[in-house]
Scaffold this active site. Structure first.
Site, PDB file in Angstrom:
ATOM      1  N   GLU A 263      -4.849   2.685  -3.823  1.00  0.00           N
ATOM      2  CA  GLU A 263      -3.392   2.655  -3.838  1.00  0.00           C
ATOM      3  C   GLU A 263      -2.846   1.315  -3.347  1.00  0.00           C
ATOM      4  O   GLU A 263      -1.698   1.211  -2.928  1.00  0.00           O
ATOM      5  CB  GLU A 263      -2.824   3.793  -2.981  1.00  0.00           C
ATOM      6  CG  GLU A 263      -3.153   3.708  -1.505  1.00  0.00           C
ATOM      7  CD  GLU A 263      -4.463   4.404  -1.137  1.00  0.00           C
ATOM      8  OE1 GLU A 263      -4.578   4.814   0.024  1.00  0.00           O
ATOM      9  OE2 GLU A 263      -5.346   4.533  -2.005  1.00  0.00           O
TER      10      GLU A 263
ATOM     11  N   ASP B 265       0.853  -1.177   0.000  1.00  0.00           N
ATOM     12  CA  ASP B 265       0.000   0.000   0.000  1.00  0.00           C
ATOM     13  C   ASP B 265       0.897   1.238   0.000  1.00  0.00           C
ATOM     14  O   ASP B 265       1.840   1.323   0.792  1.00  0.00           O
ATOM     15  CB  ASP B 265      -0.896  -0.013   1.241  1.00  0.00           C
ATOM     16  CG  ASP B 265      -1.976   1.062   1.177  1.00  0.00           C
ATOM     17  OD1 ASP B 265      -3.048   0.767   0.624  1.00  0.00           O
ATOM     18  OD2 ASP B 265      -1.728   2.167   1.687  1.00  0.00           O
TER      19      ASP B 265
END
Length: 352
Positions: free
Chosen positions: A258, A215
Site C-alpha cells: 500500500e 502509505d
C-alpha cells in the site's frame, strides 16, 4: 531499463566484432586468391581494408561512437562488394555477400539506419550484377535478373519487418517491466529511471525536484473486512483518484503493498507538501464504493526535495520514508515535510 539498453549495445558490439574478424579472415583469403588471378585492384583494396579493420578492432570495445565506427566500416565494406561485381574475371558468387547486407545493417544499425543503408547498397549491388551479367539471351537474362531483384528486395523487407517487430516487442517488454500489474502505475524501476533523467534536468536548469512517499492508513482493516479483492479495489481506486489530480509531468508510482510515491519535477518542498495535502483531501472526499458501503480512505505522507534531503533516489526515499512514519506516529492522515515536528511513537508498534 538502462541495464537492458546497455546489454543491447554490448550485443551489437559482439556482432560487429565477429563480423570484423570474419572480414579479416575473408579479406586475407580473397586477397591471396585475387593476386593469384591477377586481379590486382581488388586485391589491393582488400589488403588496405583488412588493415583498416584491424584498427577498428582495437577500438570497438571502448569507443563511445559505436554507430559512427560501424558506418565507417560498413560503407567501404559494401563498396568493395559492389566493386568486386563490376571488375572483370571476378565470380558472380560475390553477390551472396550483397544479399547479406540487409541482415548486417539491421543487426548493427537498427531500423532507420539499417533501412537506408540496405536500400542504397542492395540497389547498387543488384544494378552492378545486372550490368555485369546480363547476357544476349533476353528472356534468360530477364529471368535471372528478376530472380536477383525480387530475392534481394524480399530479404530487405523480411529484415525490416523482423527488426520492427523486435523493437515493438522490446518496447512492450520494457513497459511491462516498468509497470505495476495491479494499478497500471509506474513501479520502482520506472521511478528510478525517470528520477535520474529529471535529476539531470533539475541540476542543469537549476530547478527544484521533490519526492512524496505515501502509505495508505489502516489498509489492513480494508483487507480484513473486504478480503484481498477489496484491498486490490482500494489500491486501484487510490491510483485513479490521485492520478486525476496530477500534472502530466508528475509521476505516480506504486512501490509495493500500500506504499506509493509521487515524483514532482519543478516543485519545491513547500509546493510538494501543499500538493500532497491536496491529494490527501481529494482522496478523502472521494470514498471507495464497495459492497454497498462507502469506505473513506486516507494516507500519511512524507516529502523530500533534491539537494538538502539527498541527491540519489535512495537518499530521497529514505528521508521521505522517515517523514512518512513521522506522519503515522503523529496520528496519520497528514503530511510531514522538513521543519515539522511531532511527538512520535515507534512506527514498528503501529499496524497500518
Amino acid at each position: 531499463m538502462s541495464e537492458g539498453l546497455e546489454s543491447s549495445q554490448q550485443h551489437k558490439r559482439l556482432v560487429l566484432k565477429v563480423l570484423l574478424w570474419t572480414t579479416v579472415a575473408g579479406g586475407v583469403v580473397f586477397a591471396g586468391l585475387n593476386v593469384g588471378r591477377g586481379i590486382w585492384l581488388l586485391a589491393a583494396g582488400e589488403c588496405v581494408f583488412v588493415l583498416f579493420v584491424l584498427l577498428v578492432l582495437r577500438i570497438v570495445d571502448r569507443t563511445t561512437h559505436f554507430t559512427l565506427v560501424t558506418v565507417a566500416y560498413l560503407i567501404p565494406f559494401f563498396t568493395l562488394m559492389v566493386l568486386a561485381l563490376l571488375l572483370p574475371r571476378t565470380s558472380f558468387t560475390v553477390f551472396a555477400w550483397i544479399q547479406m547486407i540487409p541482415i548486417i545493417c539491421y543487426l548493427l544499425l537498427g531500423l532507420r539506419g539499417g533501412f537506408w543503408m540496405s536500400v542504397v547498397f542492395v540497389s547498387l549491388g543488384v544494378a552492378a550484377f545486372s550490368y555485369r551479367y546480363s547476357g544476349e539471351e533476353y528472356l534468360l537474362s530477364l529471368m535471372m535478373l528478376a530472380n536477383i531483384w525480387i530475392s534481394s528486395m524480399a530479404i530487405t523487407m523480411f529484415s525490416h519487418i523482423y527488426e520492427r517487430s523486435r523493437l515493438a516487442n522490446e518496447a512492450r517488454l520494457i513497459e511491462l517491466a516498468s509497470t505495476d500489474n495491479l494499478t497500471g502505475l509506474a513501479n520502482r524501476m520506472k521511478l528510478s529511471e525517470v528520477l535520474e533523467r529529471e535529476r539531470s534536468h533539475a541540476l542543469r536548469d537549476n530547478k527544484p525536484l521533490s519526492l512524496v512517499m505515501l502509505d495508505v492508513d489502516f489498509f489492513k482493516r480494508v483487507n480484513d473486512q473486504f478480503g484481498h479483492n477489496g484491498g486490490d479495489r482500494a489500491l486501484c481506486h487510490l491510483a485513479e483518484v490521485l492520478r486525476s489530480r496530477l500534472r502530466d509531468t508528475d509521476l505516480l508510482c506504486r512501490l509495493g503493498g500500500e506504499e506509493f510515491a509521487v515524483l514532482l519535477p519543478g516543485a519545491t518542498l513547500e509546493q510538494a507538501a501543499e500538493l500532497a495535502n491536496d491529494l490527501r483531501r481529494h482522496l478523502a472526499a472521494h470514498p471507495l464504493d464497495i459492497e454497498s458501503t462507502q469506505q473513506i480512505m486516507t494516507f500519511s505522507a512524507g516529502v523530500a526535495t533534491l539537494g538538502e534531503d539527498g541527491q540519489s533516489l535512495d537518499e530521497l526515499m529514505q528521508t521521505a520514508d522517515r517523514r512518512m512514519y513521522e506522519a503515522k506516529g503523529a496520528g496519520r492522515d497528514q503530511v510531514v515535510a522538513a521543519g515539522q515536528q511531532y511527538p512520535l511513537t515507534a512506527p514498528v508498534l503501529q499496524t497500518p
